[in-house]
Design an enzyme around this catalytic site. Structure first.
Site, PDB file in Angstrom:
ATOM      1  N   MET A 113      10.685  -6.513   4.959  1.00 23.61           N
ATOM      2  CA  MET A 113      10.783  -7.147   6.272  1.00 23.61           C
ATOM      3  C   MET A 113      12.114  -7.855   6.511  1.00 23.61           C
ATOM      4  O   MET A 113      12.262  -8.626   7.450  1.00 23.61           O
ATOM      5  CB  MET A 113       9.640  -8.151   6.447  1.00 23.61           C
ATOM      6  CG  MET A 113       8.268  -7.515   6.356  1.00 23.61           C
ATOM      7  SD  MET A 113       8.096  -6.080   7.440  1.00 23.61           S
ATOM      8  CE  MET A 113       7.827  -6.889   8.990  1.00 23.61           C
ATOM      9  N   ILE A 150      16.212  -7.506   7.268  1.00 25.81           N
ATOM     10  CA  ILE A 150      17.205  -6.524   7.721  1.00 25.81           C
ATOM     11  C   ILE A 150      18.340  -6.441   6.705  1.00 25.81           C
ATOM     12  O   ILE A 150      18.842  -7.476   6.247  1.00 25.81           O
ATOM     13  CB  ILE A 150      17.775  -6.925   9.101  1.00 25.81           C
ATOM     14  CG1 ILE A 150      16.635  -6.935  10.147  1.00 25.81           C
ATOM     15  CG2 ILE A 150      18.880  -5.978   9.556  1.00 25.81           C
ATOM     16  CD1 ILE A 150      15.984  -5.574  10.372  1.00 25.81           C
ATOM     17  N   LEU A 151      18.713  -5.238   6.315  1.00 25.05           N
ATOM     18  CA  LEU A 151      19.796  -5.042   5.354  1.00 25.05           C
ATOM     19  C   LEU A 151      21.099  -4.798   6.117  1.00 25.05           C
ATOM     20  O   LEU A 151      21.113  -4.094   7.120  1.00 25.05           O
ATOM     21  CB  LEU A 151      19.481  -3.837   4.468  1.00 25.05           C
ATOM     22  CG  LEU A 151      18.266  -4.026   3.540  1.00 25.05           C
ATOM     23  CD1 LEU A 151      17.786  -2.696   3.002  1.00 25.05           C
ATOM     24  CD2 LEU A 151      18.620  -4.987   2.410  1.00 25.05           C
ATOM     25  N   HIS A 185       8.497   3.913   9.173  1.00 19.94           N
ATOM     26  CA  HIS A 185       8.249   3.152  10.403  1.00 19.94           C
ATOM     27  C   HIS A 185       6.893   3.606  10.947  1.00 19.94           C
ATOM     28  O   HIS A 185       6.651   4.826  11.055  1.00 19.94           O
ATOM     29  CB  HIS A 185       9.354   3.382  11.433  1.00 19.94           C
ATOM     30  CG  HIS A 185       9.164   2.575  12.674  1.00 19.94           C
ATOM     31  ND1 HIS A 185       9.329   1.209  12.689  1.00 19.94           N
ATOM     32  CD2 HIS A 185       8.746   2.933  13.917  1.00 19.94           C
ATOM     33  CE1 HIS A 185       9.049   0.757  13.912  1.00 19.94           C
ATOM     34  NE2 HIS A 185       8.690   1.775  14.666  1.00 19.94           N
ATOM     35  N   THR A 236       0.834  -1.216   0.000  1.00 21.10           N
ATOM     36  CA  THR A 236       0.000   0.000   0.000  1.00 21.10           C
ATOM     37  C   THR A 236       0.859   1.252   0.000  1.00 21.10           C
ATOM     38  O   THR A 236       0.484   2.272  -0.582  1.00 21.10           O
ATOM     39  CB  THR A 236      -0.956   0.038   1.208  1.00 21.10           C
ATOM     40  OG1 THR A 236      -0.187   0.085   2.418  1.00 21.10           O
ATOM     41  CG2 THR A 236      -1.883  -1.157   1.207  1.00 21.10           C
ATOM     42  N   ASN A 237       2.047   1.190   0.631  1.00 28.20           N
ATOM     43  CA  ASN A 237       2.939   2.359   0.570  1.00 28.20           C
ATOM     44  C   ASN A 237       3.499   2.519  -0.842  1.00 28.20           C
ATOM     45  O   ASN A 237       3.605   3.641  -1.348  1.00 28.20           O
ATOM     46  CB  ASN A 237       4.080   2.220   1.580  1.00 28.20           C
ATOM     47  CG  ASN A 237       3.666   2.687   2.963  1.00 28.20           C
ATOM     48  OD1 ASN A 237       3.561   3.880   3.207  1.00 28.20           O
ATOM     49  ND2 ASN A 237       3.397   1.757   3.842  1.00 28.20           N
TER      50      ASN A 237
HETATM   51  C1  GRF Z   1       3.418  -0.617   6.934  1.00 26.50           C
HETATM   52  O1  GRF Z   1       2.673  -0.665   8.124  1.00 26.50           O
HETATM   53  C2  GRF Z   1       4.725   0.061   7.202  1.00 26.50           C
HETATM   54  O2  GRF Z   1       4.674   1.029   8.223  1.00 26.50           O
HETATM   55  C3  GRF Z   1       5.595  -1.054   7.663  1.00 26.50           C
HETATM   56  O3  GRF Z   1       5.160  -2.215   6.962  1.00 26.50           O
HETATM   57  C4  GRF Z   1       3.853  -1.999   6.478  1.00 26.50           C
HETATM   58  C5  GRF Z   1       3.931  -2.077   4.993  1.00 26.50           C
HETATM   59  O4  GRF Z   1       2.693  -2.124   4.463  1.00 26.50           O
HETATM   60  N1  GRF Z   1       6.975  -0.767   7.362  1.00 26.50           N
HETATM   61  P1  GRF Z   1       2.553  -2.113   2.854  1.00 26.50           P
HETATM   62  O5  GRF Z   1       3.279  -3.345   2.341  1.00 26.50           O
HETATM   63  O6  GRF Z   1       3.182  -0.840   2.365  1.00 26.50           O
HETATM   64  O7  GRF Z   1       1.078  -2.157   2.651  1.00 26.50           O
END
Ligand code: GRF
Length: 207
Positions: free
Chosen positions: A90, A92-93, A109, A13-14
């Protein structure tokens, strides 16, 4: 034109908010590649729907963490990427990747750093801790990535109210809608327009 590489692991979604903002606001940037650590991430579909390269690169397919870091760095360097965006990534780099893109990696975050961040604070766990603590305000933070988890210079933050009857899921959705999907595209626009200056551990914004 700034070339952006995006790392994802989930729903995307981001990523969607960033793609939409680039189109709607004419941000001088182009996403040239989306890489997922998870082959089933819906974020890959979102990228494909926009005609953007969408590939999976899983840590387990590399000899070790260093090999994975170097492969990711090479993938983006070879495409001329000037900004790496972690949009729900998800994994860690390590330093090999982070040092290849110093102050050119942004992460979102879902809390107001330095609250509710660091090891173990990811996804719903963040919102569970927020509700457990009983704070009245939470929000989201966009920051440059450093070798310390959630420790890099803060770029933008936006506060969101916590309601008495919130569940972690309801709160996560409000933080995404009211904060994440707004400040991540804004931070990318500022970077693309050359308006972000890192001084020590702080970010100065040239408005
Ligand atoms: C979001 O809650 C963001 O804050 C966190 O992981 C989630 C990612 O969601 N880093 P999406 O994959 O962007 O929907």
């Amino acid at each position: 034109m700034l070339k952006i590489g995006v790392l994802v692991s989930g729903g995307g979604t981001n990523l969607q908010a960033i793609m939409d903002a680039i189109d709607a606001q004419g941000i001088p940037a182009e996403i040239v590649s989306v890489v997922s650590s998870n082959p089933n991430a819906y974020a890959l579909e979102r990228a494909k729907n926009k005609g953007i390269e969408a590939v999976t690169m899983r840590k387990r397919d590399y000899a070790d963490a260093k090999a994975y870091d170097l492969a990711l760095a090479e993938h983006f360097k070879s495409r001329g990427v000037g900004l790496v965006v972690l949009a729900g990534f998800m994994t860690i780099l390590g330093e090999d990747f982070v040092n290849a893109f110093e102050n050119k990696i942004m992460n979102i975050h879902p809390a107001l750093i330095p609250s509710f961040c660091g090891d173990g604070f990811y996804g719903l766990h963040v919102h569970e801790a927020v509700l457990e603590k009983g704070v009245k305000l939470t929000g989201a933070t966009v920051h440059f990535v450093s070798p310390i988890t959630d420790g890099g210079p803060i770029i933008l933050q936006k506060a969101v109210e916590v309601m008495d009857d919130d569940t972690p899921e309801i709160l996560q959705k409000r933080v995404m809608e009211q904060a994440e999907w707004k400040i991540f595209p804004e931070a990318i626009r500022l970077f693309a327009e050359g308006k972000l200056e890192v001084v020590g551990n702080k970010v100065r914004i040239k408005r």
